[in-house]
Scaffold this active site. Structure first.
Site, PDB file in Angstrom:
ATOM      1  CG  PHE A 153     121.133  47.329 136.439  1.00 11.49           C
ATOM      2  CD1 PHE A 153     121.655  47.941 135.307  1.00 11.49           C
ATOM      3  CD2 PHE A 153     120.057  46.468 136.287  1.00 11.49           C
ATOM      4  CE1 PHE A 153     121.119  47.685 134.053  1.00 11.49           C
ATOM      5  CE2 PHE A 153     119.518  46.212 135.037  1.00 11.49           C
ATOM      6  CZ  PHE A 153     120.049  46.829 133.914  1.00 11.49           C
ATOM      7  CG  ASP A 238     115.602  47.077 141.817  1.00 11.63           C
ATOM      8  OD1 ASP A 238     115.257  45.882 141.765  1.00 11.63           O
ATOM      9  OD2 ASP A 238     116.075  47.690 140.840  1.00 11.63           O
ATOM     10  CE  LYS A 267     116.886  40.277 136.767  1.00 10.51           C
ATOM     11  NZ  LYS A 267     116.985  39.937 135.345  1.00 10.51           N
TER      12      LYS A 267
END
Length: 412
Positions: A153, A238, A267
């Site tokens: 993702f 990522d 995040k």
């Protein structure tokens, strides 16, 4: 009444005074239906706890999807954001602001490798930046395709979505303009076969987050680094969820002793404020020319100040060690729970998944909430546990003590 309660009372906020039920009804009427209607209405937080609109307290084991690194209302974050917003809240990319420069320098220092930074507003935007770097690299070297992992993702904008190996969220928005070839995560032989001298870049997560907190097998990322070195493809990691101490190191790729060509962050970096970063190492940091990319809000001084406060606090308070010790304690304790619904635990640091024997994660999430704990059904058979990095051993133990009863209720 503490200072926060006084401030809330003085504000006369309709949001705080409304009941959870009425707020959820208003949410459903006002918002697009892409989220459904969330089951909870938190209105304030302190440390690792949040309170809902009806006054119930919960131990937060989600942390805003691994975002709230310092928990809620941390004095260092409050002070940094308050000071900066009162001084200079926005400049745009037409000007330089000191917090963004300090943040870029600090990230490069923690990474211990020469590079250049682009600051954005989210993880998806950081990955879009990385993708544009990879496209430009491919154009310059005659490379035509990309490789990513099945079930990976990377975001929901069209560029990031083209790299996301989840057909359920990807296929309805295709076809995509990029040639992306998906391989099983953790399979070095499949990666070696897929990556040739025509491959522009390989996009991987050091642990797959939305797939259910799936760590790589030993040696996988060393092999990925060797494959990319041999073929000239860029290795893009990522670390939107896995960085900023979440796994016990500043960055998850440091477990494997490698350096990527491009790294993306978001995040936990902002501790709750919106921020993303794309770091290009070596020559990858100078692929862009003036005008190739930009962001109006990227490098915002308030978000940059928040990120600096997060990094300073993690270092000053020894939170990497807290992640390692409490994370190991929590993983071992969950793994020791003997219940027919619980298969095992996986993950690293304070980024774990309780893997179930059946597709009952939604029921476990609901029962945990009823018991006063917030967890996330990240996959039908996996419950994500990603608390603030400041969680104490006693708080973690309280969840483990309640877990057998939660599982039993979810099995009923």
């Amino acid at each position: 009444m503490n200072g926060l309660d006084e401030a809330v009372a003085a504000s006369g906020s309709d949001v705080i005074s409304a009941s959870a039920g009425s707020l959820r009804e208003r949410f459903e009427a006002a918002f697009m239906p892409n989220y459904g209607v969330p089951p909870l209405v938190p209105v304030r937080g302190e440390g690792c706890h949040v309170w809902d609109a009806d006054g119930r307290r919960y131990l937060d084991l989600i942390a805003g999807i691994a975002v709230s690194s310092l928990g809620h209302g941390h004095p260092a974050l409050v002070e940094a954001v308050s000071r900066q917003v009162a001084t200079l809240a926005h400049t745009s990319n037409l000007f330089v602001n000191e917090p963004e420069v300090l943040l870029a320098e600090r990230l490069l220092g923690l990474l211990k490798a020469p590079g250049r930074v682009f600051l954005a507003n989210s993880g998806t935007e950081a990955n879009e930046c990385a993708l544009k770097l990879a496209i430009k690299h491919g154009t310059a070297t005659g490379r035509t395709y990309f490789v990513a992992a099945e079930n990976g993702f990377h975001g929901r904008t069209l560029g990031a979505l083209s790299l996301t190996g989840k057909p359920s969220i990807r296929d309805q928005f295709g076809p995509f303009p990029l040639d992306v070839r998906f391989v099983p995560y953790g399979d070095a032989d499949a990666l070696r076969q897929a990556v040739t001298e025509d491959c522009a870049a390989v996009f991987l997560e050091p642990t797959q987050g939305e797939a259910g907190v799936v760590p790589p097998p030993a040696g996988y990322f060393a092999a990925a680094r060797e494959i990319c070195d041999a073929t000239g493809a860029l290795l893009v990691l990522d670390e939107i969820q896995s960085a900023i101490g979440r796994t016990g190191h500043w960055f998850a790729h440091q477990h494997d002793g490698i350096t990527p060509d491009v790294l993306t962050l978001a995040k936990g970096l902002g501790g709750g404020m919106p921020i993303g970063a794309c770091v290009g190492f070596g020559e990858s940091g100078t692929i862009f020319a003036k005008g190739d990319h930009g962001s109006t809000f990227g490098g915002n001084p308030v978000s940059s100040a928040a990120a600096l406060a997060v990094l300073d606090t993690i270092e000053r308070d020894g939170l990497l060690e807290n992640v390692r010790t409490v994370g190991a304690r929590l993983a071992a304790a969950v793994d020791a729970v003997d219940h027919p619904l619980l298969a095992r635990v996986r993950g690293r640091g304070l980024w774990l998944a309780a893997v179930l024997t059946t597709d009952a994660a939604a029921a476990v999430q609901a029962e945990a909430q009823r018991a006063g704990f917030l967890v996330n059904a990240v996959q039908p058979d996996a419950v994500r546990i990603a608390p603030p990095l400041v969680i104490t051993a006693e708080q973690a133990d309280s969840f483990v003590a309640a877990l057998p009863g939660i599982l039993t209720e979810a099995s009923a």
